[in-house]
Design a protein around this motif. Structure first.
Motif, PDB file in Angstrom:
ATOM      1  N   TYR A 146     -11.111 -36.719  90.353  1.00 21.75           N
ATOM      2  CA  TYR A 146     -11.066 -37.632  89.186  1.00 21.75           C
ATOM      3  C   TYR A 146      -9.489 -38.263  89.162  1.00 21.75           C
ATOM      4  CZ  TYR A 146     -14.725 -35.365  86.654  1.00 21.75           C
ATOM      5  OH  TYR A 146     -16.144 -34.717  86.353  1.00 21.75           O
ATOM      6  N   ASN A 148      -7.993 -40.060  91.809  1.00 18.40           N
ATOM      7  CA  ASN A 148      -8.011 -41.385  92.214  1.00 18.40           C
ATOM      8  C   ASN A 148      -8.809 -42.361  91.372  1.00 18.40           C
ATOM      9  OD1 ASN A 148      -6.438 -40.940  94.825  1.00 18.40           O
ATOM     10  ND2 ASN A 148      -8.219 -40.079  95.879  1.00 18.40           N
ATOM     11  N   ILE A 149      -9.889 -41.738  90.902  1.00 13.51           N
ATOM     12  CA  ILE A 149     -10.773 -42.670  89.823  1.00 13.51           C
ATOM     13  C   ILE A 149      -9.871 -43.055  88.797  1.00 13.51           C
ATOM     14  CG2 ILE A 149     -12.971 -42.747  88.393  1.00 13.51           C
ATOM     15  CD1 ILE A 149     -14.054 -40.523  89.941  1.00 13.51           C
ATOM     16  N   HIS A 150      -9.183 -42.137  88.065  1.00 10.37           N
ATOM     17  CA  HIS A 150      -8.175 -42.630  87.179  1.00 10.37           C
ATOM     18  C   HIS A 150      -7.213 -43.726  87.579  1.00 10.37           C
ATOM     19  CE1 HIS A 150      -4.360 -42.124  84.927  1.00 10.37           C
ATOM     20  NE2 HIS A 150      -4.941 -41.813  84.042  1.00 10.37           N
ATOM     21  N   GLN A 239     -14.067 -49.800  91.492  1.00 12.02           N
ATOM     22  CA  GLN A 239     -14.402 -49.015  92.718  1.00 12.02           C
ATOM     23  C   GLN A 239     -13.402 -49.408  93.636  1.00 12.02           C
ATOM     24  OE1 GLN A 239     -18.596 -49.751  94.008  1.00 12.02           O
ATOM     25  NE2 GLN A 239     -18.234 -49.192  95.977  1.00 12.02           N
ATOM     26  N   THR A 242     -10.191 -47.838  93.477  1.00 17.45           N
ATOM     27  CA  THR A 242     -10.324 -46.064  93.658  1.00 17.45           C
ATOM     28  C   THR A 242     -10.465 -45.921  94.978  1.00 17.45           C
ATOM     29  OG1 THR A 242     -11.686 -45.793  91.604  1.00 17.45           O
ATOM     30  CG2 THR A 242     -11.918 -44.150  93.228  1.00 17.45           C
ATOM     31  N   GLU A 243     -11.346 -46.514  95.907  1.00 17.22           N
ATOM     32  CA  GLU A 243     -11.317 -46.424  97.336  1.00 17.22           C
ATOM     33  C   GLU A 243     -10.113 -46.767  97.969  1.00 17.22           C
ATOM     34  OE1 GLU A 243     -14.474 -48.948  98.218  1.00 17.22           O
ATOM     35  OE2 GLU A 243     -16.251 -47.527  97.610  1.00 17.22           O
ATOM     36  N   CYS A 246      -8.162 -43.508  97.521  1.00 19.92           N
ATOM     37  CA  CYS A 246      -8.566 -42.518  98.711  1.00 19.92           C
ATOM     38  C   CYS A 246      -7.984 -42.728  99.960  1.00 19.92           C
ATOM     39  CB  CYS A 246     -10.171 -42.595  98.449  1.00 19.92           C
ATOM     40  SG  CYS A 246     -10.833 -41.874  96.929  1.00 19.92           S
TER      41      CYS A 246
END
Length: 251
Positions: A146, A148-150, A239, A242-243, A246
């Protein structure tokens, strides 16, 4: 641990570290004399000195003088900093990375643990971190995926909100309102909406629906936002961020 006993360090003195430092000081979580901050130059350290904190250009000194250390460098700099700190890290240190895209696996190679928890972090450490960060906003323990989503939602999301606020204000300017007043009203509108979300716990769609009256101004405005694919665009922005976080973790 009492605030007077807690010694907190920041490796990096930029905006993220500064915001967290201000929150700790305003809440009385840590006295300024117990905070030490390092940065390569004096550019970002002057403000910390005004608050009464100690400053240095030596990252190792921060580790030697602190038990809780926030790693607030740029992500591409952090691996070098970790190698520098490795000899001084002990089981008594709690290291918290604020850098996007840095995995627990990378941090734990030098004995560090972050929130999400690494293997060396107990319940007491997690509770201490939550206590420290609570004045600065919500602090949750989450699974590592979570993180990286955060980053895409919250870390980068503040910029999305600023852009939206700017657009709202410029819409008012287009209709004849001065920019200064429009900006204040836009900011207050966003603040009020955010407080409603947090305080009511309602789904955003319900709160949005509650504001709409048949044939009224709000539904006409929302129709234009839907025509412009606002929701899909914002979802794509989260998105993309987030990517990217990552990807940064894979470098």
């Amino acid at each position: 641990m009492e605030a007077e006993e807690l010694r907190v360090g920041f490796v990096g003195a930029g905006r993220m570290a500064g915001g967290l430092g201000r929150g700790l000081l305003r809440a009385g979580k840590v006295p300024a004399s117990n905070i030490i901050v390092s940065a390569p130059s004096d550019r970002n350290l002057a403000e910390w000195r005004e608050w009464g904190c100690r400053t240095t250009h030596c990252n190792l000194e921060v580790l030697q003088e602190s038990t809780v250390v926030f790693l607030a460098t740029k992500p591409h700099v952090l691996p070098t900093v970790l190698q520098e700190l490795r000899p001084a890290v002990t089981s008594q240190h709690l290291l918290i990375s604020l850098a996007a895209g840095v995995t627990l696996q990378k941090l734990q190679r030098v004995g560090a643990a972050v929130f999400s928890r690494g293997t060396g972090v107990g319940d007491g450490d997690a509770a201490l971190l939550q206590s420290l960060l609570s004045p600065c906003g919500m602090c949750e323990e989450v699974p590592e995926p979570y993180i990286n989503i955060h980053t895409g939602l919250s870390g980068s999301g503040v910029a999305y909100v600023y852009l939206f606020a700017e657009a709202m204000a410029e819409g008012a300017v287009k209709m004849g309102m001065p920019m200064g007043l429009a900006s204040k009203i836009a900011a207050q509108t966003l603040l009020g909406a955010a407080k409603m979300l947090l305080e009511t716990g309602e789904h955003p769609a319900k709160l949005r629906g509650d504001v709409c009256t048949p044939g009224g101004t709000t539904i006409h405005g929302l129709y234009q936002l839907e025509k412009g694919a606002l929701r899909a665009t914002v979802m794509n922005a989260v998105q993309a961020a987030t990517e990217r976080a990552c990807e940064m973790g894979e470098d």
